[in-house]
Design a protein around this motif. Structure first.
Motif, PDB file in Angstrom:
ATOM      1  N   ASN A  44       0.777  -1.392   0.086  1.00 54.04           N
ATOM      2  CA  ASN A  44       0.066  -0.098  -0.125  1.00 54.04           C
ATOM      3  C   ASN A  44       1.042   1.169  -0.117  1.00 54.04           C
ATOM      4  N   ASP A  45       2.316   1.275  -0.357  1.00 53.95           N
ATOM      5  CA  ASP A  45       2.939   2.560  -0.638  1.00 53.95           C
ATOM      6  C   ASP A  45       3.854   2.276  -1.499  1.00 53.95           C
ATOM      7  N   LYS A  46       3.440   2.761  -2.890  1.00 56.17           N
ATOM      8  CA  LYS A  46       4.484   2.829  -3.958  1.00 56.17           C
ATOM      9  C   LYS A  46       5.056   3.761  -4.276  1.00 56.17           C
ATOM     10  N   ASP A  47       5.362   4.777  -3.248  1.00 52.03           N
ATOM     11  CA  ASP A  47       6.141   5.911  -3.498  1.00 52.03           C
ATOM     12  C   ASP A  47       7.577   5.698  -2.943  1.00 52.03           C
ATOM     13  N   VAL A  48       7.654   4.611  -2.306  1.00 54.82           N
ATOM     14  CA  VAL A  48       9.085   4.492  -1.684  1.00 54.82           C
ATOM     15  C   VAL A  48       9.720   3.092  -2.033  1.00 54.82           C
ATOM     16  N   VAL A  49      10.909   2.991  -2.093  1.00 53.23           N
ATOM     17  CA  VAL A  49      11.407   1.605  -2.062  1.00 53.23           C
ATOM     18  C   VAL A  49      12.418   1.219  -0.824  1.00 53.23           C
ATOM     19  N   LEU A  50      12.419  -0.033  -0.794  1.00 53.10           N
ATOM     20  CA  LEU A  50      13.557  -0.273   0.451  1.00 53.10           C
ATOM     21  C   LEU A  50      14.740  -1.054  -0.428  1.00 53.10           C
ATOM     22  N   ILE A  51      15.784  -0.550  -0.210  1.00 48.65           N
ATOM     23  CA  ILE A  51      16.901  -1.017  -1.005  1.00 48.65           C
ATOM     24  C   ILE A  51      17.411  -2.030   0.162  1.00 48.65           C
ATOM     25  N   VAL A  52      17.572  -3.376  -0.141  1.00 48.83           N
ATOM     26  CA  VAL A  52      17.960  -4.372   0.780  1.00 48.83           C
ATOM     27  C   VAL A  52      19.101  -5.214   0.355  1.00 48.83           C
ATOM     28  N   ILE A  78      15.658   3.414   2.608  1.00 45.15           N
ATOM     29  CA  ILE A  78      14.436   3.663   2.110  1.00 45.15           C
ATOM     30  C   ILE A  78      14.856   4.983   1.469  1.00 45.15           C
ATOM     31  N   VAL A  79      14.208   4.775   0.200  1.00 47.37           N
ATOM     32  CA  VAL A  79      14.409   6.091  -0.677  1.00 47.37           C
ATOM     33  C   VAL A  79      13.245   6.204  -1.782  1.00 47.37           C
ATOM     34  N   GLY A  80      13.049   7.416  -2.384  1.00 48.34           N
ATOM     35  CA  GLY A  80      12.001   7.710  -3.066  1.00 48.34           C
ATOM     36  C   GLY A  80      11.891   6.741  -4.486  1.00 48.34           C
ATOM     37  N   ASP A  81      10.787   6.699  -4.857  1.00 44.23           N
ATOM     38  CA  ASP A  81      10.743   5.566  -6.143  1.00 44.23           C
ATOM     39  C   ASP A  81      10.366   6.869  -7.400  1.00 44.23           C
ATOM     40  N   ASP A  82      11.106   6.871  -8.325  1.00 46.37           N
ATOM     41  CA  ASP A  82      11.043   7.600  -9.413  1.00 46.37           C
ATOM     42  C   ASP A  82      10.512   6.580 -10.540  1.00 46.37           C
ATOM     43  N   TYR A  83       9.328   5.972 -10.208  1.00 46.68           N
ATOM     44  CA  TYR A  83       9.100   4.896 -11.284  1.00 46.68           C
ATOM     45  C   TYR A  83       9.023   5.109 -12.700  1.00 46.68           C
ATOM     46  N   GLU A  84       8.666   6.525 -13.035  1.00 45.34           N
ATOM     47  CA  GLU A  84       8.398   7.012 -14.322  1.00 45.34           C
ATOM     48  C   GLU A  84       9.776   6.796 -15.210  1.00 45.34           C
TER      49      GLU A  84
END
Length: 134
Positions: A44-52, A78-84
């Motif tokens: 339910n949160d697609k604006d951030v990415v976890l880099i693991v 935890i960073v922002g996701d610039d999916y575009e």
């Protein structure tokens, strides 16, 4: 456009999330998570990415946080996701606050309770198996 440096959160086992600014390159991300990287997403949160760390389970890294569908081991970002554009980007100030709370003290206590319950269950199962073998 790819940001040269990005602002995110470093989440380490049993520590509060720490705001950091780091170079947005593969080598730096690998150093921060202590190995090969992969992305994980929060439900339910697609604006951030976890880099693991891709191998956190294989390597037996210390358990860190429960993200609902998985438990992450070792440090993660935890960073922002610039999916575009298929890039990582800086977290906003609001996101930093949100995830400092989400992965704060209560999150640490919750994962430690969960891990202790698992350890107790394992010990009980070993005792049951031992008793059955007698």
């Amino acid at each position: 456009m790819k940001e040269e440096y990005i602002k995110g959160l470093l989440v380490e086992p049993n520590k509060l999330p720490k705001e950091i600014t780091f170079k947005n390159d593969l080598e730096t991300k690998q150093k921060l998570v202590k190995g090969y990287i992969e992305c994980a997403y929060l439900q339910n949160d697609k604006d951030v990415v976890l880099i693991v760390n891709e191998e956190h389970k294989i390597l037996g890294m210390e358990w860190n946080r429960d993200i609902g569908y998985d438990i992450i081991g070792g440090p993660f970002l935890i960073v922002g996701d610039d999916y575009e554009n298929g890039e990582f980007k800086s977290l906003t100030d609001a996101q930093i606050l949100k995830y400092k709370i989400k992965f704060g003290k209560e999150s640490i206590e919750r994962i430690n309770r969960k891990l202790n319950a698992i350890k107790i269950e394992i010990a009980l199962n070993r005792n049951r198996n031992y008793e059955n073998e007698r």
